[in-house]
Design an enzyme around this catalytic site. Structure first.
Site: not given
Ligand code: COA
Length: 376
Positions: A262, A313
């Site tokens: 998140h 979710d």
């Molecule tokens: N699976 C695997 N790794 C994840 C992850 C996931 N769902 N969510 C975050 N991470 C990891 C990233 O790879 C990153 O790791 P690193 O620093 O080793 O590269 C770190 O956690 C930070 O992730 P980041 O994508 O920069 O966070 P964000 O704040 O930009 O993204 C989300 C937040 C929600 C978009 C992201 O967690 C995600 O894509 N989740 C899956 C989709 C989802 O469930 N969305 C609903 C949100 S309520």
């Protein structure tokens, strides 16, 4: 900072784009609607109370709630051209595309057309809270070649939504679950879809346009589309597969695990425990038990490997499955609940009256010589 001295905040992370009184996402794992911790609301309110709270910024008394509930049920009767348009939509498109189109379409049938007063906007906001779930229910019925149902006056609003969607009268557990589900999804700070709605509203565009922007933004798998992808993952895991290996395989391929992580929460998403608890109420059903066991194993595996928690979710997917909702409708159930937050934010944005328009850092070239088309 001057226009020439700006630095990019990638993804607008931690940028506060405006003030809001509607909800507060505490990174330590709490969520407040108008100052009320959701832990004190879930299971103690019906969803219409939350819609009232967000739109009117106070909890309703019994009379106000009764009035709103009756009004919502009346407004669930959609204009005929909207139902016809749903019937004419292609059978192979995703249902969220139909929802996005029909909300835009509703703007053409607005009874307050041309009236941009505050009172008219409150009326539109209330109507949309009722019309979005009604459209979702109608899309499902049309897809199943069944008649579109009218709301029943003896049911409350949220129960009517489930009834109009499925065609069966929800039992007491299902009715209680839909109120809790919708309460938990009603608002969440400046999430991407709400921000999109506010950007559209900030140009003084109308509420239908703002909600259309929000639905288009919600659709993506990084936002409201995630729960459908969670179910894809749960379907993809068969009992022969080792869940640890499956998760490791996704991580090795640098894939995101859907329903995890998140932007805001550094601790557990406070909504997860409520949704996990709801799923536990269905464990006497074999399918829910199987999915739940997979979820627990995935949750443990992802935490062990990445130290990240499930978000709203993850268990929302199994909750909706238990309610008999097919996975392509998961994002539409999210929209049917988040509509109360979207319209409340649109009204708050109109009151703030400031254009939301960031700058960007230009990293392209300058001084290129123009070459006429015949010489290119
Ligand atoms: N699976 C695997 N790794 C994840 C992850 C996931 N769902 N969510 C975050 N991470 C990891 C990233 O790879 C990153 O790791 P690193 O620093 O080793 O590269 C770190 O956690 C930070 O992730 P980041 O994508 O920069 O966070 P964000 O704040 O930009 O993204 C989300 C937040 C929600 C978009 C992201 O967690 C995600 O894509 N989740 C899956 C989709 C989802 O469930 N969305 C609903 C949100 S309520």
């Amino acid at each position: 900072m001057s226009e020439n001295d700006k630095s990019v905040v990638r993804g607008l992370r931690d940028v506060a784009a405006a003030e809001t009184k509607l909800s507060y996402v505490d990174p330590n794992g709490a969520l407040y609607y108008l100052g009320y911790n959701i832990d004190d609301l879930v299971g103690r309110v019906i969803y219409a109370e939350i819609a009232y709270l967000l739109i009117h910024k106070k909890l309703p008394n019994q009379q106000e709630l009764d009035e709103l509930s009756s009004q919502l049920i009346v407004e669930m009767n959609l204009p005929d051209p909207i139902i016809l348009s749903i019937k004419n939509s292609p059978k192979n498109c995703h249902p969220i595309d139909i929802l996005r189109t029909e909300v835009s379409h509703l703007g053409e049938y607005d009874p307050d057309i041309g009236d941009f007063s505050k009172a008219a906007n409150y009326r539109r906001a209330t109507r949309l809270v009722a019309q979005v779930p009604a459209i979702v229910a109608a899309i499902n019925r049309v897809r199943q070649n069944k008649p579109v149902l009218a709301p029943r006056s003896e049911f409350g609003f949220a129960k009517n939504f489930l009834y109009m969607f499925k065609g069966d009268v929800p039992d007491d557990t299902e009715a209680s679950v839909i109120h809790r589900f919708m309460t938990l999804h009603a608002d969440h700070g400046f999430n991407a879809s709400t921000f999109a709605a506010r950007v559209t509203a900030s140009t003084n565009s109308d509420i239908y346009s703002a909600v259309t922007s929000a639905i288009g933004t919600l659709k993506g798998p990084l936002h409201g589309g995630a729960s459908e992808k969670v179910m894809d993952m749960l379907d993809d895991i068969d009992l022969e597969k080792d869940i640890n290996e499956y998760i490791q395989g996704l991580l090795d391929e640098k894939k995101k695990i859907m329903g995890f992580g998140h932007r805001m929460y550094k601790a557990q998403d406070p909504r997860t425990k409520h949704l996990r608890g709801i799923v536990e109420e269905f464990l006497h059903r074999e399918r829910s038990l199987t999915l739940y066991n997979r979820c627990i194993q995935i949750e443990n595996a992802v935490f062990e490997k990445k130290k990240i928690y499930p978000n709203v979710d993850f268990y929302a997917a199994v909750t909706m499955d238990a309610l008999g909702v097919t996975k392509e409708f998961f994002p539409l159930f999210f929209a049917s609940s988040r509509i109360s937050g979207w319209v409340a934010h649109v009204i708050e944005q109109y009151e703030d009256a400031v254009l939301l328009r960031p700058s960007s850092e230009y990293v392209g070239e300058f001084g290129k010589e123009f070459i006429p088309i015949a010489e290119r």
